[in-house]
Design a protein around this motif. Structure first.
Motif, short mmCIF file in Angstrom:
data_model
loop_
_atom_site.label_atom_id
_atom_site.label_comp_id
_atom_site.label_asym_id
_atom_site.label_seq_id
_atom_site.Cartn_x
_atom_site.Cartn_y
_atom_site.Cartn_z
N GLY A 161 13.89 7.63 -1.27
CA GLY A 161 12.53 7.42 -0.79
C GLY A 161 12.09 5.98 -0.63
O GLY A 161 10.95 5.71 -0.30
N GLU B 122 16.77 5.04 4.16
CA GLU B 122 16.14 5.08 2.84
C GLU B 122 17.12 5.60 1.80
O GLU B 122 18.00 6.39 2.10
CB GLU B 122 14.91 5.97 2.86
CG GLU B 122 13.80 5.43 3.71
CD GLU B 122 12.50 6.22 3.58
OE1 GLU B 122 12.48 7.22 2.84
OE2 GLU B 122 11.53 5.81 4.20
N ALA C 171 5.42 2.98 10.59
CA ALA C 171 6.13 4.25 10.76
C ALA C 171 5.76 5.23 9.65
O ALA C 171 5.60 6.43 9.89
CB ALA C 171 7.64 4.01 10.80
N ARG C 172 5.63 4.72 8.43
CA ARG C 172 5.24 5.58 7.30
C ARG C 172 3.83 6.11 7.48
O ARG C 172 3.56 7.26 7.17
CB ARG C 172 5.36 4.84 6.00
CG ARG C 172 6.79 4.69 5.59
CD ARG C 172 6.89 4.35 4.15
NE ARG C 172 8.30 4.42 3.80
CZ ARG C 172 8.73 4.77 2.63
NH1 ARG C 172 7.89 5.10 1.70
NH2 ARG C 172 10.01 4.81 2.40
N GLN C 173 2.93 5.26 7.96
CA GLN C 173 1.54 5.71 8.18
C GLN C 173 1.49 6.78 9.27
O GLN C 173 0.77 7.76 9.15
CB GLN C 173 0.65 4.53 8.55
CG GLN C 173 0.34 3.65 7.38
CD GLN C 173 -0.51 2.44 7.77
OE1 GLN C 173 -0.57 2.05 8.91
NE2 GLN C 173 -1.15 1.85 6.78
N SER D 230 14.77 2.94 9.42
CA SER D 230 14.89 4.34 9.03
C SER D 230 15.71 4.62 7.77
O SER D 230 15.56 5.67 7.18
CB SER D 230 15.48 5.14 10.20
OG SER D 230 16.78 4.67 10.49
N ASN E 16 12.76 2.37 1.38
CA ASN E 16 13.45 1.77 2.51
C ASN E 16 14.42 0.71 2.01
O ASN E 16 14.03 -0.19 1.25
CB ASN E 16 12.43 1.16 3.48
CG ASN E 16 13.12 0.50 4.64
OD1 ASN E 16 13.57 -0.63 4.53
ND2 ASN E 16 13.23 1.23 5.74
N ILE F 194 8.03 -0.81 9.36
CA ILE F 194 8.34 0.25 8.40
C ILE F 194 7.04 0.87 7.90
O ILE F 194 6.90 2.10 7.85
CB ILE F 194 9.17 -0.31 7.22
CG1 ILE F 194 10.57 -0.70 7.69
CG2 ILE F 194 9.24 0.70 6.07
CD1 ILE F 194 11.34 -1.57 6.70
N LEU F 195 6.08 0.03 7.54
CA LEU F 195 4.80 0.53 7.04
C LEU F 195 4.05 1.32 8.11
O LEU F 195 3.47 2.37 7.82
CB LEU F 195 3.94 -0.63 6.53
CG LEU F 195 4.48 -1.35 5.29
CD1 LEU F 195 3.66 -2.59 4.99
CD2 LEU F 195 4.52 -0.42 4.09
N GLY G 134 3.88 8.82 10.02
CA GLY G 134 4.47 10.03 9.45
C GLY G 134 3.54 10.76 8.51
O GLY G 134 3.60 11.98 8.36
N ALA G 135 2.64 10.01 7.86
CA ALA G 135 1.70 10.63 6.92
C ALA G 135 0.50 11.23 7.63
O ALA G 135 -0.20 12.07 7.07
CB ALA G 135 1.23 9.59 5.92
#
Length: 140
Positions: free
Chosen positions: A41, A38, A134-136, A36, A43, A131-132, A138-139
């Motif tokens: 923006g 960052e 989690a970003r997907q 989490s 990580n 991490i990737l 979130g998007a």
């Protein structure tokens, strides 16, 4: 997860301790920091692993003026993983986010014979994939 701020650039870091400190962001028990945290923006774990795995940098302990034991133990784990595959090509196929080939020799020379420690540290490949993911999520 940033490096300690009180650093005298004229004094070289001491060698890493045998085990990472309690607050080390590279310990598996501190995974929430890896996924989490960052800065602007980006990580922080992924950025630091890039510096280690592609640039050959070591990371300074955030608690003392020494090399971070957690980051060194991650490198030692990656070297052990590489040995288990037999060739760099096999290792890289399964671990595309692992160590760059030009860093294998220098890291082996620097950390050969070092025990990986008893306290588990992060597997960079797994953490960065989370991490990737989690970003997907979130998007979406």
């Amino acid at each position: 997860m940033t490096r300690r701020t009180q650093v005298d650039p004229d004094i070289p870091d001491k060698p890493a301790a045998a085990e990472p400190c309690y607050e080390c962001p590279f310990r598996t028990t501190n995974e929430h920091k890896q996924i989490s945290f960052e800065v602007e923006g980006v990580n922080e774990f992924a950025r630091i692993w890039w510096d280690i795995s592609r640039e050959g940098q070591t990371y300074g302990c955030h608690m003392a003026q020494r090399v971070c034991a957690g980051s060194v133990n991650m490198i030692v784990n990656e070297l052990a993983k590489l040995r288990s595959y037999g060739t760099w090509d096999q290792y890289h196929e399964e671990n595309p986010l692992g160590l760059a080939p030009e860093l294998i020799g220098p890291f082996l020379a620097k950390f050969s014979g070092r025990d990986k420690g008893k306290i588990p540290v992060a597997d960079p490949q797994s953490v960065i994939m989370r991490i990737l993911e989690a970003r997907q999520e979130g998007a979406a």
